[in-house]
Design a protein around this motif. Structure first.
Motif, PDB file in Angstrom:
ATOM      1  N   LEU A  21       0.826  -1.203   0.000  1.00  0.00           N
ATOM      2  CA  LEU A  21       0.000   0.000   0.000  1.00  0.00           C
ATOM      3  C   LEU A  21       0.862   1.255   0.000  1.00  0.00           C
ATOM      4  N   VAL A  22       1.937   1.242   0.788  1.00  0.00           N
ATOM      5  CA  VAL A  22       2.847   2.392   0.809  1.00  0.00           C
ATOM      6  C   VAL A  22       3.464   2.595  -0.572  1.00  0.00           C
ATOM      7  N   GLY A  23       3.838   1.497  -1.229  1.00  0.00           N
ATOM      8  CA  GLY A  23       4.437   1.607  -2.556  1.00  0.00           C
ATOM      9  C   GLY A  23       3.503   2.195  -3.588  1.00  0.00           C
ATOM     10  N   THR A  24       2.222   1.879  -3.491  1.00  0.00           N
ATOM     11  CA  THR A  24       1.252   2.403  -4.461  1.00  0.00           C
ATOM     12  C   THR A  24       0.993   3.895  -4.284  1.00  0.00           C
ATOM     13  N   CYS A  25       1.466   4.464  -3.170  1.00  0.00           N
ATOM     14  CA  CYS A  25       1.234   5.893  -2.929  1.00  0.00           C
ATOM     15  C   CYS A  25       1.990   6.779  -3.903  1.00  0.00           C
ATOM     16  N   VAL A 144      17.653  -1.973  -4.365  1.00  0.00           N
ATOM     17  CA  VAL A 144      18.519  -1.094  -5.153  1.00  0.00           C
ATOM     18  C   VAL A 144      18.414  -1.432  -6.640  1.00  0.00           C
ATOM     19  N   ALA A 145      18.327  -2.733  -6.948  1.00  0.00           N
ATOM     20  CA  ALA A 145      18.192  -3.142  -8.349  1.00  0.00           C
ATOM     21  C   ALA A 145      16.880  -2.640  -8.949  1.00  0.00           C
ATOM     22  N   VAL A 146      15.817  -2.677  -8.157  1.00  0.00           N
ATOM     23  CA  VAL A 146      14.524  -2.188  -8.646  1.00  0.00           C
ATOM     24  C   VAL A 146      14.570  -0.676  -8.864  1.00  0.00           C
ATOM     25  N   GLU A 147      15.171   0.040  -7.898  1.00  0.00           N
ATOM     26  CA  GLU A 147      15.229   1.492  -7.996  1.00  0.00           C
ATOM     27  C   GLU A 147      16.223   1.944  -9.055  1.00  0.00           C
ATOM     28  N   LEU A 255       9.481  -4.411  -0.385  1.00  0.00           N
ATOM     29  CA  LEU A 255       8.361  -4.495  -1.326  1.00  0.00           C
ATOM     30  C   LEU A 255       7.908  -3.130  -1.821  1.00  0.00           C
ATOM     31  N   VAL A 256       8.321  -2.058  -1.137  1.00  0.00           N
ATOM     32  CA  VAL A 256       7.849  -0.718  -1.506  1.00  0.00           C
ATOM     33  C   VAL A 256       8.245  -0.345  -2.931  1.00  0.00           C
ATOM     34  N   PRO A 257       9.539  -0.437  -3.311  1.00  0.00           N
ATOM     35  CA  PRO A 257       9.867  -0.069  -4.700  1.00  0.00           C
ATOM     36  C   PRO A 257       9.237  -0.997  -5.727  1.00  0.00           C
ATOM     37  N   ALA A 281      12.979 -10.573  -7.504  1.00  0.00           N
ATOM     38  CA  ALA A 281      13.278 -11.943  -7.105  1.00  0.00           C
ATOM     39  C   ALA A 281      14.219 -11.968  -5.904  1.00  0.00           C
ATOM     40  N   LEU A 282      15.201 -11.053  -5.879  1.00  0.00           N
ATOM     41  CA  LEU A 282      16.116 -10.976  -4.736  1.00  0.00           C
ATOM     42  C   LEU A 282      15.373 -10.577  -3.463  1.00  0.00           C
ATOM     43  N   VAL A 283      14.463  -9.619  -3.585  1.00  0.00           N
ATOM     44  CA  VAL A 283      13.672  -9.215  -2.416  1.00  0.00           C
ATOM     45  C   VAL A 283      12.863 -10.393  -1.889  1.00  0.00           C
ATOM     46  N   GLY A 284      12.200 -11.127  -2.791  1.00  0.00           N
ATOM     47  CA  GLY A 284      11.414 -12.290  -2.368  1.00  0.00           C
ATOM     48  C   GLY A 284      12.269 -13.342  -1.704  1.00  0.00           C
ATOM     49  N   LEU A 285      13.471 -13.583  -2.246  1.00  0.00           N
ATOM     50  CA  LEU A 285      14.381 -14.558  -1.649  1.00  0.00           C
ATOM     51  C   LEU A 285      14.826 -14.113  -0.265  1.00  0.00           C
ATOM     52  N   GLY A 286      15.139 -12.817  -0.128  1.00  0.00           N
ATOM     53  CA  GLY A 286      15.558 -12.307   1.172  1.00  0.00           C
ATOM     54  C   GLY A 286      14.457 -12.398   2.213  1.00  0.00           C
ATOM     55  N   VAL A 287      13.233 -12.053   1.837  1.00  0.00           N
ATOM     56  CA  VAL A 287      12.107 -12.152   2.767  1.00  0.00           C
ATOM     57  C   VAL A 287      11.895 -13.597   3.200  1.00  0.00           C
ATOM     58  N   ALA A 288      11.928 -14.523   2.239  1.00  0.00           N
ATOM     59  CA  ALA A 288      11.740 -15.939   2.577  1.00  0.00           C
ATOM     60  C   ALA A 288      12.841 -16.436   3.505  1.00  0.00           C
TER      61      ALA A 288
END
Length: 303
Positions: A21-25, A144-147, A255-257, A281-288
Motif C-alpha cells: 500500500l505504501v508503494g502504491t502511494c 537497489v536493483a529495482v530502484e 516491497l515498496v519499490p 526476485a532478490l527481495v522475495g528470496l531475502g524475505v523468505a
C-alpha cells in the motif's frame, strides 16, 4: 504483546500488505504536486486520525477492552514518532527529490531492512542472527536493483539520509509503545499529533498560500492517502511489528519499490525492466530467508 515466532503468517501478511500500500502511494501522490505540502499532510493525517480514533472509541465503548491512560513518557515517544516518521519524513523526502533523483533516494531508503536487522534486536536484549542480516542484505540488493542507481548533490544525499532516519524512527520508536498501547492507539495518537505539526511547518514554509481548497483530483488523492495509505497501512504495519519484531518486519520494506514500479506500470506512467524483475526476485528470496530463520536467532542474549 506476544510475538508469534513459530507461526508468523499473520504478521507476514500484515507487513506485506502494508508495504505494498505504501508503494502504491507514489502514483497517487503525483496528483498533489501542486498542492501545499503542509496543508495536504494535515488534511491526510486529520482524516486518518479521526477515523482511527473513532475505531478506538468503538472498541472501548462496550467495556470489553480496558481503557489505557497514556503515560507522559509515552506521549513524548508518540510526539517524536509523529514528528519524525510522519511530519518530517515527507518534508525531507520532497527536499531530497529537489537535489537528487528518485533512484538515489529510493536506494538509500532501501537500506532500512539491514539497519533494522542489526539494531532492532538490541533494545530487547537480543543479538541479530546472521541469517536475518544476510536476508536483509538480499532485500537491500533487490530494492537497489529495482530502484536503479542515480545521481545526487551532497545536499540531496544528506536529505536522503534524513529520510532514512525518519523511516527507521517510524518503526523503532513504536516498538516500546506497542506492548501496552497496541497498534490502534499508537497509530491513532501519533497520526493526530502529526496534524498540528504539519500545519506549523506548512505555515512556516507557505504562509497564507497554504490555505487552498483542493481540486477534485487532489481531494480524491487525499482521501486515498488518508484512509488507505495511512489508516490501513499504519495499522497493518504496527500489528506486524508487534508480531514479528522490527528485524523480520523490516524485510518487507523491500516491497515498496516493487509495488511502486508495478503501480506505475498499471497506471501507464512507467515500464518494468529486466533488472527490476531480477531485483524483485532478490527481495522475495531475502524475505523468505528471513522469515524462516532458525529460532535461536531470536533468543535473548544472556548477560
Amino acid at each position: 504483546m506476544r510475538r508469534s515466532v513459530e507461526a508468523p503468517s499473520t504478521g507476514a501478511t500484515s507487513a506485506a500488505v502494508s508495504q505494498v500500500l505504501v508503494g502504491t502511494c507514489t502514483g497517487v501522490s503525483a496528483a498533489l504536486t501542486a498542492y501545499p505540502v503542509g496543508t495536504g499532510q494535515a488534511l491526510r493525517y486529520g482524516l486518518a486520525g479521526v477515523a482511527m480514533y473513532a475505531l478506538l472509541k468503538l472498541r472501548t465503548r462496550g467495556g470489553d477492552r480496558p481503557r489505557i491512560r497514556v503515560r507522559p513518557r509515552e506521549w513524548a515517544l508518540l510526539f517524536l514518532l509523529a514528528l519524525t516518521g510522519q511530519t518530517l519524513f515527507n518534508q525531507l523526502l520532497l527536499g531530497a527529490l529537489d537535489h537528487a533523483d528518485p533512484a538515489t533516494v529510493g536506494s538509500i531508503l532501501g537500506c532500512a531492512p539491514v539497519v533494522l536487522a542489526t539494531v532492532g534486536a538490541l533494545p530487547a536484549g537480543r543479538q541479530p542472527g546472521r541469517r536475518i542480516v544476510a536476508a536483509s542484505l538480499l532485500v537491500v540488493a533487490g530494492a537497489v536493483a529495482v530502484e536503479g542507481f542515480g545521481s545526487a548533490t551532497p545536499t540531496g544525499l544528506a536529505l536522503a539520509l534524513g529520510v532514512l532516519v525518519c523511516e527507521l524512527a517510524f518503526s523503532l520508536l513504536a516498538v516500546p509503545l506497542l506492548p501496552r498501547l497496541g497498534p490502534l492507539r499508537v497509530a491513532a495518537y501519533s497520526t493526530l499529533l502529526a496534524v498540528p505539526q504539519s500545519l506549523a511547518i506548512g505555515w512556516l514554509s507557505d504562509g497564507e498560500a497554504m490555505v487552498r481548497m483542493p481540486t477534485v483530483a487532489e481531494a480524491a488523492a487525499l482521501v486515498f492517502l488518508g484512509l488507505i495509505a495511512t489508516v490501513v497501512a499504519f495499522l497493518l504495519w504496527y500489528s506486524a511489528l508487534g508480531r514479528l519484531g522490527p528485524e523480520r518486519a523490516g524485510l518487507f520494506s523491500g516491497l515498496v519499490p516493487i509495488a511502486a514500479a508495478l503501480s506505475a506500470l498499471v497506471l501507464g506512467t512507467g515500464t518494468v525492466h529486466p533488472e527490476q524483475v531480477a531485483g524483485s526476485a532478490l527481495v522475495g528470496l531475502g524475505v523468505a530467508l528471513g522469515m524462516f530463520a532458525p529460532r535461536r536467532s531470536w533468543q535473548a542474549v544472556r548477560t
